[in-house]
Design an enzyme around this catalytic site. Structure first.
Site, PDB file in Angstrom:
ATOM      1  N   ASP A 183      36.831  27.344 -37.745  1.00  0.00           N
ATOM      2  CA  ASP A 183      35.776  27.346 -36.728  1.00  0.00           C
ATOM      3  C   ASP A 183      35.395  28.788 -36.446  1.00  0.00           C
ATOM      4  OD1 ASP A 183      34.535  27.489 -34.095  1.00  0.00           O
ATOM      5  OD2 ASP A 183      34.995  25.366 -33.936  1.00  0.00           O
ATOM      6  N   ILE A 184      34.224  29.194 -36.953  1.00  0.00           N
ATOM      7  CA  ILE A 184      33.787  30.582 -36.847  1.00  0.00           C
ATOM      8  C   ILE A 184      32.548  30.637 -35.960  1.00  0.00           C
ATOM      9  CG2 ILE A 184      33.231  32.681 -38.113  1.00  0.00           C
ATOM     10  CD1 ILE A 184      35.939  31.400 -38.830  1.00  0.00           C
ATOM     11  N   GLU A 185      32.671  31.285 -34.819  1.00  0.00           N
ATOM     12  CA  GLU A 185      31.535  31.390 -33.901  1.00  0.00           C
ATOM     13  C   GLU A 185      31.653  32.649 -33.064  1.00  0.00           C
ATOM     14  OE1 GLU A 185      31.620  28.343 -30.778  1.00  0.00           O
ATOM     15  OE2 GLU A 185      33.394  27.517 -31.744  1.00  0.00           O
ATOM     16  N   GLY A 186      30.659  32.852 -32.201  1.00  0.00           N
ATOM     17  CA  GLY A 186      30.655  34.063 -31.380  1.00  0.00           C
ATOM     18  C   GLY A 186      30.533  35.304 -32.242  1.00  0.00           C
TER      19      GLY A 186
END
Length: 536
Positions: A183-186
């Site tokens: 989960d890659i975000e921000g």
């Protein structure tokens, strides 16, 4: 956005807006669904209601078509009270995505659950290992989700490549994972160093699993808007593929679209718009990387994760009816997976909070019966992935691809050439066509909103194609170009077997054989080249 919480929360949005986007997909189950769980699922699916039952019947009718969507809801592992995902009376799903593993707060290269428990502490305090074993004994399985919006993902916090690889390896080994979700975000989404490190680690682990006679499926979870993936999202997918990872698919967080979408947005419409846009982006990206996939093959590499009920944006509420619509869409398209954030939230909020906007990680904030969202998605016909060699494709090494003008079906792209709309070129083994006049624009650049690429991708060059054969537009030109002679405007010569006409006075300037021939060249071509647009 997905986040993990260590304590229960039930507050108004102005106090602490919920952002629980750490959805991750579970690894494939090792066994068939047990009779106990199967019987339970039949009962709960039957209890979904008219809409849910109709949707399930539709899924059965289409069970043999396209890919079979895999239902794998997220569970917030560190949230209190603990969600007993291994209990079939509390969890209609066969598989779950456990979230989130992040970097330890004191050692960025050590994995931890939510920054609060080491794997050993999670086993002792949360009975996590025992509960996973119980789920598997009943025919289910887990996928592990690493990252999320809160805390630091391992590849961001750990810059030591060997230790980072070992951190992921510890997780795969301890939990016997067949599927890993990143989960890659921000800010992590644009962190190029972490993207490179993560891809290198995952490539190594996949190679190790293959050598051991097993496999490791990898999903990438990223944010999405109704217009599709962000520029950073596309770049992250590309970096993962180019880093050598056999990427099973891209899971998009279909949530939190923004208040600009109106006071009463249609969440199902926004979600399907986001998925359709993602499909186009991934189709285009794979083509740019030299891989031509069918429409259904691309759909099988896409996952959707809505935030059930009240989203972080006050006006946005994903209802049970929206869930039924998404489930039908998933089967019609052959979506690879459908997750949801989260099982912890799949119940109605109680008491004074039932009729107001509620941002909570322990209830949905909308009118529903207990586990109603889970029961809708539990009817999806698919199972976990990782068993089929068709699920991942090998991305050609573009740096190793040398375009040979002698064999390319169209002219090889040149940085300095001026191209008109409709012109076709070959670059790194892929055919592109100019959407409008351009110069110096790399065809392989990602075409994302806000930074349009003037080249549309047509498809990879096949091994059977041959060099383009120019077609003369005039006849009767026989004089060979001679470097010792001077030529005036309008003189015609033959060079390399093709006719040219002088644009101005010239001497000892040979006609160009690099196509397209630009207006700055002294000799104009009197022939057409395959790939040039037809003009009046």
């Amino acid at each position: 956005m997905l986040t993990d919480r260590a304590t229960p929360l039930l507050v108004r949005p102005d106090d602490d807006p919920l952002a629980d986007p750490d959805w991750q997909e579970p690894e494939p189950p090792a066994e068939k669904l047990s009779w106990l769980r199967l019987g339970f699922l039949i009962l709960v699916v039957a209890g979904v209601g008219i809409g849910g039952t109709a949707a399930v019947m539709h899924w059965r009718d289409n069970a043999g078509a396209l890919a079979k969507s895999w239902a794998v809801p997220y569970v917030d592992v560190t949230l209190t009270p603990t969600f007993e995902f291994q209990d079939p009376t509390l969890n209609p799903a066969n598989d779950v995505a456990l979230a989130f593993v992040v970097a330890d707060k004191t050692d960025g290269c050590a994995p931890s659950w939510g920054g609060a428990y080491t794997p050993d502490e999670a086993s002792a305090s949360l009975e996590l290992d025992r509960r996973i074993s119980q789920l598997r004994a009943a025919g289910g399985n887990i996928m592990l989700s690493v990252g999320g919006l809160t805390n630091s993902e391992l590849a961001v916090a750990c810059t030591d490549q060997a230790r980072l690889t070992d951190a992921y390896r510890q997780l795969v080994k301890r939990y016997d994972l067949a599927t890993l979700d990143l989960d890659i975000e921000g800010t992590a989404l644009a962190d190029q160093g972490s993207l490179t490190r993560r891809a290198a680690a995952l490539k190594t682990l996949q190679a190790e699993r293959t050598a051991a006679g097993s496999s490791l499926a990898v999903w990438l979870t990223v944010p999405v808007s109704p217009e599709g993936l962000t520029a950073d999202g596309v770049a992250a997918v590309r970096a993962t593929l180019e880093g050598g990872v056999a990427l099973r698919g891209v899971n998009v967080m279909t949530m939190d679209y923004g208040s600009a979408k109106g006071s009463n947005p249609d969440m199902l419409e926004l979600t399907t718009s986001a998925l359709n846009a993602t499909h186009k982006q991934l189709s285009d990206l794979y083509l740019r990387l030299g891989v031509q996939l069918t429409s259904s093959e691309v759909w099988s590499r896409i996952g959707a994760t809505p935030m059930i009920g009240q989203n972080d944006v006050d006006a946005e509420r994903f209802t049970v009816q929206d869930a039924a619509g998404l489930a039908t869409f998933a089967v019609d398209k052959g979506l690879g997976r459908v997750s949801m954030w989260s099982l912890n939230r799949d119940s109605r909020c109680k008491n004074t909070f039932t009729n107001v906007v509620v941002h909570s990680n322990t209830c949905s904030g909308v009118d529903q019966t207990a586990l109603e969202f889970s029961k809708v998605f539990a009817g999806l016909p698919g199972t976990s992935v990782g068993s089929s060699g068709r699920e991942s494709v090998e991305i050609p090494d573009q740096n190793a691809t040398v375009d040979d003008p002698a064999t390319s079906p169209y002219p090889v792209w040149r940085l300095t050439a001026l191209y008109v709309g409709g012109y076709k070129v070959v670059w790194h083994g892929v055919v592109y066509q100019a959407k409008w006049a351009n110069q110096g624009a790399d065809p392989t650049a990602d075409d994302v909103s806000g930074t349009p690429n003037p080249w549309s991708v047509v498809g990879p060059v096949s091994t059977s194609e041959i060099a383009p054969t120019p077609t003369p537009a005039v006849s009767g030109v026989t004089a060979e170009w001679n470097p010792a002679l001077g030529y005036k405007r309008g003189d015609r010569v033959v060079f390399g077997g093709l006719p040219y006409e002088a644009r101005w006075i010239t001497k000892n300037e040979p006609p160009s054989t690099e196509y397209p021939i630009g207006p700055e060249e002294p000799w104009a071509p009197l022939f057409t080249v395959p790939g040039e647009p037809v003009t009046g």
